[in-house]
Design a protein around this motif. Structure first.
Motif, PDB file in Angstrom:
ATOM      1  N   TYR A   1     -31.951 -20.654 -23.426  1.00 12.37           N
ATOM      2  CA  TYR A   1     -32.137 -21.490 -22.247  1.00 12.37           C
ATOM      3  C   TYR A   1     -32.599 -20.629 -21.077  1.00 12.37           C
ATOM      4  O   TYR A   1     -31.994 -19.597 -20.801  1.00 12.37           O
ATOM      5  CB  TYR A   1     -30.815 -22.169 -21.863  1.00 12.37           C
ATOM      6  CG  TYR A   1     -30.304 -23.118 -22.906  1.00 12.37           C
ATOM      7  CD1 TYR A   1     -30.666 -24.456 -22.874  1.00 12.37           C
ATOM      8  CD2 TYR A   1     -29.459 -22.677 -23.919  1.00 12.37           C
ATOM      9  CE1 TYR A   1     -30.186 -25.341 -23.837  1.00 12.37           C
ATOM     10  CE2 TYR A   1     -28.975 -23.551 -24.881  1.00 12.37           C
ATOM     11  CZ  TYR A   1     -29.353 -24.875 -24.837  1.00 12.37           C
ATOM     12  OH  TYR A   1     -28.882 -25.741 -25.787  1.00 12.37           O
TER      13      TYR A   1
ATOM     14  N   ARG B   1     -20.995 -21.125 -27.984  1.00  9.96           N
ATOM     15  CA  ARG B   1     -19.886 -22.043 -27.732  1.00  9.96           C
ATOM     16  C   ARG B   1     -18.789 -21.271 -26.999  1.00  9.96           C
ATOM     17  O   ARG B   1     -18.076 -20.488 -27.609  1.00  9.96           O
ATOM     18  CB  ARG B   1     -19.337 -22.594 -29.046  1.00  9.96           C
ATOM     19  CG  ARG B   1     -20.348 -23.329 -29.863  1.00  9.96           C
ATOM     20  CD  ARG B   1     -20.351 -24.792 -29.498  1.00  9.96           C
ATOM     21  NE  ARG B   1     -21.329 -25.474 -30.331  1.00  9.96           N
ATOM     22  CZ  ARG B   1     -22.110 -26.418 -29.870  1.00  9.96           C
ATOM     23  NH1 ARG B   1     -22.023 -26.801 -28.619  1.00  9.96           N
ATOM     24  NH2 ARG B   1     -22.974 -26.994 -30.652  1.00  9.96           N
TER      25      ARG B   1
ATOM     26  N   GLY C   1     -27.689 -19.511 -26.288  1.00 13.41           N
ATOM     27  CA  GLY C   1     -26.739 -20.609 -26.366  1.00 13.41           C
ATOM     28  C   GLY C   1     -25.587 -20.282 -27.306  1.00 13.41           C
ATOM     29  O   GLY C   1     -25.806 -19.928 -28.461  1.00 13.41           O
TER      30      GLY C   1
ATOM     31  N   SER D   1     -16.104 -24.996 -25.361  1.00 11.82           N
ATOM     32  CA  SER D   1     -15.496 -25.761 -26.460  1.00 11.82           C
ATOM     33  C   SER D   1     -14.601 -24.880 -27.323  1.00 11.82           C
ATOM     34  O   SER D   1     -13.755 -25.384 -28.060  1.00 11.82           O
ATOM     35  CB  SER D   1     -16.573 -26.424 -27.319  1.00 11.82           C
ATOM     36  OG  SER D   1     -17.362 -25.454 -27.977  1.00 11.82           O
TER      37      SER D   1
ATOM     38  N   ASP E   1     -22.982 -21.372 -22.263  1.00 11.71           N
ATOM     39  CA  ASP E   1     -22.395 -22.387 -23.114  1.00 11.71           C
ATOM     40  C   ASP E   1     -23.434 -23.489 -23.347  1.00 11.71           C
ATOM     41  O   ASP E   1     -24.018 -24.001 -22.391  1.00 11.71           O
ATOM     42  CB  ASP E   1     -21.139 -22.964 -22.455  1.00 11.71           C
ATOM     43  CG  ASP E   1     -20.481 -23.991 -23.324  1.00 11.71           C
ATOM     44  OD1 ASP E   1     -19.732 -23.593 -24.233  1.00 11.71           O
ATOM     45  OD2 ASP E   1     -20.755 -25.196 -23.116  1.00 11.71           O
ATOM     46  N   MET E   2     -23.671 -23.839 -24.618  1.00 15.40           N
ATOM     47  CA  MET E   2     -24.725 -24.810 -24.954  1.00 15.40           C
ATOM     48  C   MET E   2     -24.448 -26.199 -24.379  1.00 15.40           C
ATOM     49  O   MET E   2     -25.374 -26.840 -23.859  1.00 15.40           O
ATOM     50  CB  MET E   2     -24.908 -24.894 -26.468  1.00 15.40           C
ATOM     51  CG  MET E   2     -25.513 -23.640 -27.053  1.00 15.40           C
ATOM     52  SD  MET E   2     -26.003 -23.794 -28.784  1.00 15.40           S
ATOM     53  CE  MET E   2     -24.433 -24.098 -29.569  1.00 15.40           C
ATOM     54  N   ASP E   3     -23.224 -26.674 -24.470  1.00 17.52           N
ATOM     55  CA  ASP E   3     -22.906 -28.002 -23.929  1.00 17.52           C
ATOM     56  C   ASP E   3     -23.068 -28.012 -22.411  1.00 17.52           C
ATOM     57  O   ASP E   3     -23.582 -28.972 -21.833  1.00 17.52           O
ATOM     58  CB  ASP E   3     -21.488 -28.413 -24.316  1.00 17.52           C
ATOM     59  CG  ASP E   3     -21.340 -28.618 -25.820  1.00 17.52           C
ATOM     60  OD1 ASP E   3     -22.338 -28.965 -26.485  1.00 17.52           O
ATOM     61  OD2 ASP E   3     -20.215 -28.414 -26.330  1.00 17.52           O
ATOM     62  N   PHE E   4     -22.642 -26.948 -21.768  1.00 19.82           N
ATOM     63  CA  PHE E   4     -22.799 -26.819 -20.322  1.00 19.82           C
ATOM     64  C   PHE E   4     -24.283 -26.798 -19.948  1.00 19.82           C
ATOM     65  O   PHE E   4     -24.704 -27.466 -19.001  1.00 19.82           O
ATOM     66  CB  PHE E   4     -22.101 -25.547 -19.837  1.00 19.82           C
ATOM     67  CG  PHE E   4     -22.397 -25.213 -18.416  1.00 19.82           C
ATOM     68  CD1 PHE E   4     -21.777 -25.904 -17.389  1.00 19.82           C
ATOM     69  CD2 PHE E   4     -23.301 -24.211 -18.094  1.00 19.82           C
ATOM     70  CE1 PHE E   4     -22.053 -25.603 -16.062  1.00 19.82           C
ATOM     71  CE2 PHE E   4     -23.578 -23.907 -16.776  1.00 19.82           C
ATOM     72  CZ  PHE E   4     -22.959 -24.609 -15.758  1.00 19.82           C
TER      73      PHE E   4
ATOM     74  N   THR F   1     -29.543 -20.222 -33.051  1.00 20.05           N
ATOM     75  CA  THR F   1     -29.117 -20.765 -31.762  1.00 20.05           C
ATOM     76  C   THR F   1     -30.318 -21.002 -30.863  1.00 20.05           C
ATOM     77  O   THR F   1     -31.451 -20.624 -31.183  1.00 20.05           O
ATOM     78  CB  THR F   1     -28.086 -19.836 -31.077  1.00 20.05           C
ATOM     79  OG1 THR F   1     -27.495 -20.549 -29.973  1.00 20.05           O
ATOM     80  CG2 THR F   1     -28.722 -18.549 -30.593  1.00 20.05           C
TER      81      THR F   1
ATOM     82  N   ARG G   1     -26.837 -28.080 -21.471  1.00 19.98           N
ATOM     83  CA  ARG G   1     -27.400 -29.436 -21.574  1.00 19.98           C
ATOM     84  C   ARG G   1     -26.904 -30.326 -20.432  1.00 19.98           C
ATOM     85  O   ARG G   1     -27.659 -31.139 -19.900  1.00 19.98           O
ATOM     86  CB  ARG G   1     -27.045 -30.039 -22.922  1.00 19.98           C
ATOM     87  CG  ARG G   1     -27.774 -29.368 -24.071  1.00 19.98           C
ATOM     88  CD  ARG G   1     -27.470 -30.071 -25.392  1.00 19.98           C
ATOM     89  NE  ARG G   1     -27.840 -29.204 -26.482  1.00 19.98           N
ATOM     90  CZ  ARG G   1     -26.994 -28.675 -27.357  1.00 19.98           C
ATOM     91  NH1 ARG G   1     -25.694 -28.945 -27.273  1.00 19.98           N
ATOM     92  NH2 ARG G   1     -27.410 -27.891 -28.321  1.00 19.98           N
ATOM     93  N   ALA G   2     -25.631 -30.169 -20.055  1.00 18.97           N
ATOM     94  CA  ALA G   2     -25.046 -30.997 -18.997  1.00 18.97           C
ATOM     95  C   ALA G   2     -25.719 -30.776 -17.649  1.00 18.97           C
ATOM     96  O   ALA G   2     -25.772 -31.699 -16.830  1.00 18.97           O
ATOM     97  CB  ALA G   2     -23.541 -30.735 -18.887  1.00 18.97           C
TER      98      ALA G   2
END
Length: 141
Positions: free
Chosen positions: A84, A105, A103, A108, A55-58, A81, A60-61
């Protein structure tokens, strides 16, 4: 040979709704999953996906930066995309995946998974899927 159950024995409807699910530990880059940065999360084992995804947001987090950008294909067609570099360890199989994760989604989109393990992961195992009972086993090949 390690063998692990990623299904829901005795709960076939849960398997239909959730799919094969693995508990994984996630490290950043080449960091060992035993490090303080290791995190425990759920992964979907997906025979329909070619590559492993995060998951892209994960991503980055937890401090991952994109290592490259690629064109990928999904149910909606082609899309751009990020990739990572991550270290994912599947304790039940004593197996590590070190490499680039595409990456996407997941969280989300309402899925409970930070990681999706595709056929590049599955090529190392034999898989048994019993939809009648809800059992899914992976065995080291």
């Amino acid at each position: 040979m390690p063998t692990a159950d990623f299904g829901f024995p005795g709960q076939p409807e849960r398997l239909v709704l959730s799919g094969p699910t693995a508990s994984v530990q996630i490290g950043v880059g080449r960091d060992s999953v035993e490090s303080a940065d290791a995190r425990q999360h759920l992964a979907l084992v997906d025979t329909g996906a070619l590559d492993n995804c995060i998951d892209m947001d994960f991503a980055r987090a937890i401090g991952l930066n994109p290592s490259e950008y690629v064109t990928a294909a999904g149910v909606d067609g082609l899309f751009e995309t990020e990739m990572y570099a991550a270290h994912v360890y599947v304790p039940a199989l004593e197996h590590s995946v070190l490499g680039n994760f595409m990456g996407v989604r997941l969280l989300s989109g309402g899925l409970p998974y930070a990681i999706l393990l595709g056929r590049t992961f599955l090529r190392h195992f034999s898989m048994s899927y019993d939809g009648r009972t809800g059992a899914v086993t992976l065995t080291t090949a």
